[in-house]
Design an enzyme around this catalytic site. Structure first.
Site, mmCIF file in Angstrom:
data_model
loop_
_atom_site.group_PDB
_atom_site.id
_atom_site.type_symbol
_atom_site.label_atom_id
_atom_site.label_comp_id
_atom_site.label_asym_id
_atom_site.label_seq_id
_atom_site.Cartn_x
_atom_site.Cartn_y
_atom_site.Cartn_z
ATOM 1 N NE ARG A 1 -2.643 4.951 0.249
ATOM 2 C CZ ARG A 1 -3.308 3.480 0.131
ATOM 3 N NH1 ARG A 1 -2.757 2.681 -0.206
ATOM 4 N NH2 ARG A 1 -4.558 3.553 0.432
ATOM 5 C CB SER B 1 -12.259 0.147 -3.125
ATOM 6 O OG SER B 1 -10.853 0.017 -2.821
ATOM 7 C CB SER B 2 -10.260 2.887 1.778
ATOM 8 O OG SER B 2 -9.523 2.066 1.341
ATOM 9 C CE LYS C 1 -3.560 -8.533 -5.713
ATOM 10 N NZ LYS C 1 -3.509 -7.767 -6.654
ATOM 11 N NE ARG D 1 -10.200 -5.745 -6.805
ATOM 12 C CZ ARG D 1 -9.035 -5.595 -6.048
ATOM 13 N NH1 ARG D 1 -8.053 -6.135 -6.503
ATOM 14 N NH2 ARG D 1 -8.974 -5.026 -4.842
ATOM 15 N NE ARG E 1 -3.775 -9.215 1.490
ATOM 16 C CZ ARG E 1 -2.475 -8.944 1.644
ATOM 17 N NH1 ARG E 1 -1.848 -9.905 2.448
ATOM 18 N NH2 ARG E 1 -2.209 -7.786 1.101
ATOM 19 C CB SER F 1 -0.860 0.001 1.447
ATOM 20 O OG SER F 1 -1.662 -1.002 1.122
ATOM 21 C CG ASP G 1 -6.180 -6.311 2.752
ATOM 22 O OD1 ASP G 1 -7.004 -6.472 2.328
ATOM 23 O OD2 ASP G 1 -5.438 -5.169 2.338
#
EC number: 2.5.1.19
Length: 431
Positions: A31, A175-176, A412, A129, A381, A27, A308
């Site tokens: 970003r 989704s944020s 991933k 998505r 995951r 993340s 997550d």
């Protein structure tokens, strides 16, 4: 060495010992790559994650005209030549695979570009998505975003002419990342932008975006409201080097491992809850409550802000001392796969009693069914969470009792996960 299509998990026969060098946060890496691309000087990211998701982001930035020098052994990404970006006269095709961060962030970036035509697409799962909240907000700010097949979803074609700024509303309930993408490109608009959130959102990831933007020189005014954010037009400016934190979500697997096999593990560099930028660091508090609960007592945990990591706990619930209710996870039905339904299905295949609702799972431990294969649905995951469960020596003789299908999907976000797990297992035998 490539992983086989079906990987039997060799259990630990002794307690785990040692330490794990965690990969950089996905993340934060993606970003920071976006914000570095918006600076006016070279930026080196240290401790960066090298995985499919970040490689897709890097490849896209290069296609947009930036230079990104990747040094994987040193775990650094150097971003430069920002002035050369968005100069292509022909349409630019960008592929985002199944990387949600890259997909949302690049869509916003291209919409905010001063010129150019950009076509963005991903794999078939990415086309399912949600993107509508971001697309609607970008259009309201003057962007021309075309959904070339199905409204609100990839593939997209963007005819860039910059963003005009002004007031805009966004629904980021799905989704944020939709809100984070809009926040990060808002300073590029021609005038100040006032973003009003019209939905619930996972605040931990939004707070991560706020704090990272501040470290790159842009502060957000909350405009007297917790749901309205104002940003002036301006440029990002970061230190020449920026350190990426170790990934707190990846840490959850190795925080759970000692609970499954005994022993202790050190995770150097991992920030404790509240100290770093990642909300998922709070998973260690969940494990503390797991250890403290009385036998037979129902444990209820709300994972809305750290969803997550819900799979990490759910996968090991067959080994726990009582039933577990996991709440706040409805939004995960629209991630890499339907994570709620998938988790329920795999646990039931292992003989567990599972009650599934829209946003909850309640798991009642039962004797494990041995010799089963876990379907990962292409979701990293699932592979990592159930691998931790498979580390328990259920048979008592060290023989594998659980196999993971498509373990390579971990590339991933954590390409060497199974290699690290095998190294820890061998080290436990040597100690």
């Amino acid at each position: 060495m490539p992983l086989p299509d079906l990987l039997p998990i060799a259990p630990f026969t002794r307690p785990v010992r040692g330490e794990v060098t965690l990969p950089g946060s996905k993340s934060l890496t993606n970003r920071a790559l976006l914000l570095a691309a918006l600076c006016d000087h070279p930026v080196v990211l240290t401790g960066a994650l090298f995985s499919e998701d970040t490689q897709l982001m890097v490849a896209a930035l290069r296609r947009l005209g930036l230079t990104v020098f990747a040094n994987e052994p040193a775990r650094t990404l150097a971003v430069s030549d920002q002035a050369s970006a968005f100069q292509a006269k022909a349409p630019v095709d960008l592929f985002v695979g199944l990387a949600g961060t890259a997909a949302r962030f690049l869509t916003a970036l291209c919409a905010a570009a001063p010129r150019g035509v950009y076509r963005i697409d991903g794999v078939s799962q990415m086309r399912k998505r949600p993107m509508r909240g971001l697309i609607d907000a970008l259009r309201a700010l003057g962007a021309e975003v075309r959904c070339t097949e199905r409204e609100g979803f990839f593939p997209l074609e963007i005819h860039a002419r910059g963003l005009r700024g002004g007031p805009v509303e966004i629904d980021a309930s799905e989704s944020s990342q939709l809100l984070s993408a809009l926040l990060m490109v808002a300073p590029l608009a021609r005038a100040a932008t006032q973003i009003t959130l019209t939905s619930d959102v996972r605040w931990t990831f939004v707070e991560m975006t706020f704090r990272l933007m501040a470290e790159f020189g842009v502060r957000i005014d909350h405009a007297g409201s917790s749901t309205t954010f104002e940003m002036k037009a301006g440029r990002y400016s970061a230190p020449s080097r920026y350190a990426i934190e170790p990934d707190a979500t990846a840490a959850s697997y190795f925080q759970a491992l000692p609970l499954v096999v005994g022993g202790t593990l050190a995770l150097p560099g991992l920030r404790p809850p509240g100290d770093g930028l990642q909300g998922d660091s709070a998973f260690v508090d969940v494990l503390a409550r797991v250890r403290a609960r009385a036998a037979g007592q129902l444990l209820e945990e709300n994972f809305h802000e750290i969803s997550d990591t819900f799979l990490t706990l759910a996968a090991i619930t067959p080994l726990l001392a009582g039933p577990t209710r996991i709440t706040g996870i409805a939004h995960t039905r629209q991630q890499e796969t339907d994570r709620v339904a998938g988790m329920a299905r795999e646990l039931m295949q292992l003989g567990q009693r599972v009650v599934e609702t829209r946003g909850e799972l309640e798991i009642h431990p039962q004797p494990l069914r041995l010799g089963e294969t876990i379907e990962t649905y292409g979701d990293h995951r699932f592979a990592m969470s159930f691998a931790i469960l498979g580390c328990r020596d259920v048979r008592g003789d060290g023989r594998p009792w659980l196999s993971i299908r498509d373990p390579a999907c971990c590339a991933k976000t954590f390409p060497n996960f199974f290699e690290l797990l095998a190294t820890l297992r061998q080290k436990s035998l040597a100690d």
